[in-house]
Design a protein around this motif. Sequence first.
Motif, PDB file in Angstrom:
ATOM      1  N   LEU A 188      32.287 -19.747  35.065  1.00  0.00           N
ATOM      2  CA  LEU A 188      32.040 -20.664  36.186  1.00  0.00           C
ATOM      3  C   LEU A 188      33.221 -21.620  36.394  1.00  0.00           C
ATOM      4  O   LEU A 188      33.584 -21.927  37.526  1.00  0.00           O
ATOM      5  N   ARG A 189      33.839 -22.058  35.308  1.00  0.00           N
ATOM      6  CA  ARG A 189      35.022 -22.914  35.432  1.00  0.00           C
ATOM      7  C   ARG A 189      36.161 -22.142  36.092  1.00  0.00           C
ATOM      8  O   ARG A 189      36.846 -22.662  36.975  1.00  0.00           O
TER       9      ARG A 189
ATOM     10  N   GLY B  85      38.744 -19.013  42.262  1.00  0.00           N
ATOM     11  CA  GLY B  85      37.986 -18.396  43.336  1.00  0.00           C
ATOM     12  C   GLY B  85      37.455 -17.048  42.905  1.00  0.00           C
ATOM     13  O   GLY B  85      37.843 -16.504  41.852  1.00  0.00           O
ATOM     14  N   LEU B  86      36.570 -16.499  43.704  1.00  0.00           N
ATOM     15  CA  LEU B  86      35.922 -15.236  43.367  1.00  0.00           C
ATOM     16  C   LEU B  86      36.925 -14.089  43.273  1.00  0.00           C
ATOM     17  O   LEU B  86      36.824 -13.231  42.394  1.00  0.00           O
ATOM     18  N   ASP B  87      37.917 -14.089  44.151  1.00  0.00           N
ATOM     19  CA  ASP B  87      38.894 -13.000  44.140  1.00  0.00           C
ATOM     20  C   ASP B  87      39.788 -13.030  42.905  1.00  0.00           C
ATOM     21  O   ASP B  87      40.285 -11.998  42.472  1.00  0.00           O
ATOM     22  N   GLY B  88      39.995 -14.209  42.326  1.00  0.00           N
ATOM     23  CA  GLY B  88      40.849 -14.327  41.153  1.00  0.00           C
ATOM     24  C   GLY B  88      40.123 -14.169  39.837  1.00  0.00           C
ATOM     25  O   GLY B  88      40.742 -14.040  38.780  1.00  0.00           O
ATOM     26  N   LEU B  89      38.810 -14.175  39.888  1.00  0.00           N
ATOM     27  CA  LEU B  89      38.001 -14.069  38.669  1.00  0.00           C
ATOM     28  C   LEU B  89      37.813 -12.605  38.303  1.00  0.00           C
ATOM     29  O   LEU B  89      37.113 -11.862  38.995  1.00  0.00           O
ATOM     30  N   THR B  90      38.440 -12.190  37.230  1.00  0.00           N
ATOM     31  CA  THR B  90      38.288 -10.823  36.731  1.00  0.00           C
ATOM     32  C   THR B  90      37.867 -10.888  35.277  1.00  0.00           C
ATOM     33  O   THR B  90      38.061 -11.914  34.605  1.00  0.00           O
ATOM     34  N   THR B  91      37.321  -9.799  34.773  1.00  0.00           N
ATOM     35  CA  THR B  91      36.959  -9.780  33.359  1.00  0.00           C
ATOM     36  C   THR B  91      38.216  -9.887  32.497  1.00  0.00           C
ATOM     37  O   THR B  91      38.184 -10.513  31.435  1.00  0.00           O
ATOM     38  N   ARG B  92      39.300  -9.323  32.960  1.00  0.00           N
ATOM     39  CA  ARG B  92      40.564  -9.418  32.217  1.00  0.00           C
ATOM     40  C   ARG B  92      41.011 -10.878  32.120  1.00  0.00           C
ATOM     41  O   ARG B  92      41.394 -11.356  31.060  1.00  0.00           O
ATOM     42  N   ARG B  93      40.923 -11.596  33.233  1.00  0.00           N
ATOM     43  CA  ARG B  93      41.328 -13.016  33.247  1.00  0.00           C
ATOM     44  C   ARG B  93      40.378 -13.854  32.397  1.00  0.00           C
ATOM     45  O   ARG B  93      40.805 -14.762  31.683  1.00  0.00           O
TER      46      ARG B  93
END
Length: 188
Positions: A13-14, A20-28
Amino acid sequence: MRHTRATVMRTALRLLDELGLDGLTTRRLAQELDVQPSALYRHFGGQRELLDHMAATMVEDAFAHLARPGPGQDWAGWLAERGRALRRSLLSRRDGARLHLGARPVGTQDATSDSALEVLGEAGFSPANARRVVLVVNRYTVGWVVEEQASADRPEPGECRERADADFEYGLSAILAGLRATLGAQTR
């Protein structure tokens, strides 16, 4: 390092707020937690499941302090507060409404919906119409916030929070007036 499901969720969530949603990946997310991406599968079966749980957490937080209507409290006032609480929750996170779009119910979301269905059933709505009422208010609210968040980067001249709040309330009141009329027609 082992992380709890709650730690993974808070971190996700942080990151949603930061990237943002587009930048949130499991890798990140794994990188942020200093683990291999495969370590996340201990808690979530994949990114879709993680996103579903993130959306569920937002909904649970939104309704956590929303008590059932008390004696003399009108169902429509309670339902309006439910819509406002959902809106506040979605607005509290970057891309909160986009995250919520298409999310599958998980966790206690069914219990939250069951509570709403009970309140509306006690008010006189049939089970099918009570379900529709919840859908109408939720979808209005999510759609409204999608538009708010999409235009947040390009505000119209003179646009302000008070106007957005007033416009949301106008639409919510119109929906509730229609639902009152529908209920009245059912009970005649």
